[in-house]
Design a protein around this motif. Sequence first.
Motif, PDB file in Angstrom:
ATOM      1  N   GLY A   1       0.277  10.463  -2.734  1.00 20.11           N
ATOM      2  CA  GLY A   1      -0.834  10.847  -1.873  1.00 20.11           C
ATOM      3  C   GLY A   1      -1.677   9.690  -1.397  1.00 20.11           C
ATOM      4  N   ALA A   2      -1.515   8.505  -1.996  1.00 14.96           N
ATOM      5  CA  ALA A   2      -2.279   7.339  -1.558  1.00 14.96           C
ATOM      6  C   ALA A   2      -1.669   6.765  -0.280  1.00 14.96           C
ATOM      7  N   THR A   3      -2.481   6.004   0.426  1.00 18.53           N
ATOM      8  CA  THR A   3      -2.015   5.338   1.644  1.00 18.53           C
ATOM      9  C   THR A   3      -1.852   3.856   1.359  1.00 18.53           C
ATOM     10  N   TRP A   4      -0.830   3.265   1.926  1.00 20.13           N
ATOM     11  CA  TRP A   4      -0.544   1.849   1.754  1.00 20.13           C
ATOM     12  C   TRP A   4      -0.488   1.191   3.131  1.00 20.13           C
ATOM     13  N   ILE A   5      -0.670  -0.106   3.159  1.00 19.37           N
ATOM     14  CA  ILE A   5      -0.647  -0.830   4.437  1.00 19.37           C
ATOM     15  C   ILE A   5       0.330  -1.992   4.321  1.00 19.37           C
ATOM     16  N   ALA A   6       1.198  -2.138   5.309  1.00 18.23           N
ATOM     17  CA  ALA A   6       2.204  -3.201   5.328  1.00 18.23           C
ATOM     18  C   ALA A   6       1.836  -4.225   6.397  1.00 18.23           C
ATOM     19  N   LYS A   7       1.882  -5.506   6.011  1.00 16.09           N
ATOM     20  CA  LYS A   7       1.551  -6.594   6.937  1.00 16.09           C
ATOM     21  C   LYS A   7       2.662  -7.639   6.892  1.00 16.09           C
ATOM     22  N   PRO A   8       3.248  -7.970   8.036  1.00 15.66           N
ATOM     23  CA  PRO A   8       4.240  -9.051   8.047  1.00 15.66           C
ATOM     24  C   PRO A   8       3.619 -10.354   7.566  1.00 15.66           C
ATOM     25  N   ILE A   9       4.391 -11.133   6.835  1.00 16.45           N
ATOM     26  CA  ILE A   9       3.864 -12.363   6.249  1.00 16.45           C
ATOM     27  C   ILE A   9       3.458 -13.368   7.314  1.00 16.45           C
TER      28      ILE A   9
END
Length: 465
Positions: free
Chosen positions: A133-141
Amino acid sequence: PQRYTLEALHQDEPRPPQRHEDGRLTYAFRGGESLVLRRLLEDHGYLPSPTADADLVWSSGHVGPETLLSLPRHAKVNHFPRSGVITRKDLLVRTIAMLRARCGRAAYEYLPLSFVLPADAAACTAAMGRDGGATWIAKPIASSQGRGISLLGSSAKLPVGEDCVVSRYVARPLLIDGYKFDLRLYVAVSSFEPLRAYVFEEGLCRFSTARYSDPADGGSAADADVFAHLTNYSINKRSSHFVPNADAADDGFGSKWSLSALKRCLARNGVDVAALWRRVDDLLLRTLIAAEPSVAAAGRQVGTAGGRASCFELLGFDVLIDECLKPWLLEVNLSPSLGADTPLDLKVKSCLLADLLTLVALAPHDRAAARAKERTLRAAAIERLSRGEPTHRRHKGASDAGRGRTPLRCALRTLDAEARRAGGFRRLFPLAGGGEYLLLFAQHRPLNAALVRELDARCARAAQA
């Protein structure tokens, strides 16, 4: 060293032609330039020059040992070697993880739980499964300005085959009128050994352009409105709801505020701003201490520590404040944008640069004598480097102590001189009462400890006076 001012920055008269003179300061840009910085330098008599002969080298990227070794000893460059341990997203995660392992998680809990992919893919998948249920954020290096960022609701959406950092999303940010915001804070480092660091009192507050709602409260994280969840200026300026700043004096209006305007707003709403900023300062300083072992070691190899004071650093820290008034570190920018496409940007960044140049103290010198000495010292440094030895070596002769130049006295003179030149910068370290931070350094640094003790003693004497 001259004091840099903004008196001529806003004048539109054409500059008179300049000619090269032996006593004039020179500059060189590597990998891009800032028009504000160029104008400020030329207003103060600087001339453009090839990198190898410049007094100031301003690079938009990392600076390698070969560049530092090729510079004259009097020159200054705006990056330390290996500062990427906190400015690259993946290395920041690794660096903070090592400090957590050594000092305990509580000492570095201001960075959201993060994983480096693809190396940590299994651990990331497990964490996302445990925290349903949590939200995650992806960022390119390797990206910047918000490019390639995505919100994730499950491990099924994890990027495949991409080098990126996935972090637990701070889902309950502090809002102003329903809008999310983050802070761009400017930190200057004049030395890592001993550590001397300053934070600029002014900064920027960047707002989203759509009202915020928790992505976990219905709907899919992947469908979340980018203009509500990302505060990057480069993204939000494309929104139809973006409100540009048209007057630097009206710094609490629109989609970008000054840090001063934010503090006034928070104070009006009952926030203890002084207490909040102590927590922000703590975050900044702990992050710099995390970088210190790598930067100091690299500096000793190429001579930027212990005598060849050719480096300084201006870092851009992006910080988010949550609804409990806890600051979170989002990332550290190696070369924060110095673009000034609004009056507020111009006001903040021109003052920042003028005070930075004053702080790092470039001064005219005898070029002919400097070149002759540099040729001799450079040849010796390259020879030592080829043998795997540090490039800097103390010269034989009368000891510094015999001349009254102990390392502590020299460090105190430098510290006091920088205090007189600090302008809008406020010192983060060393500071009176900073003994707790000495425990965070990977190695005991006697000079750091001595400076803290001296500042403590000064405060005690002032209290008794």
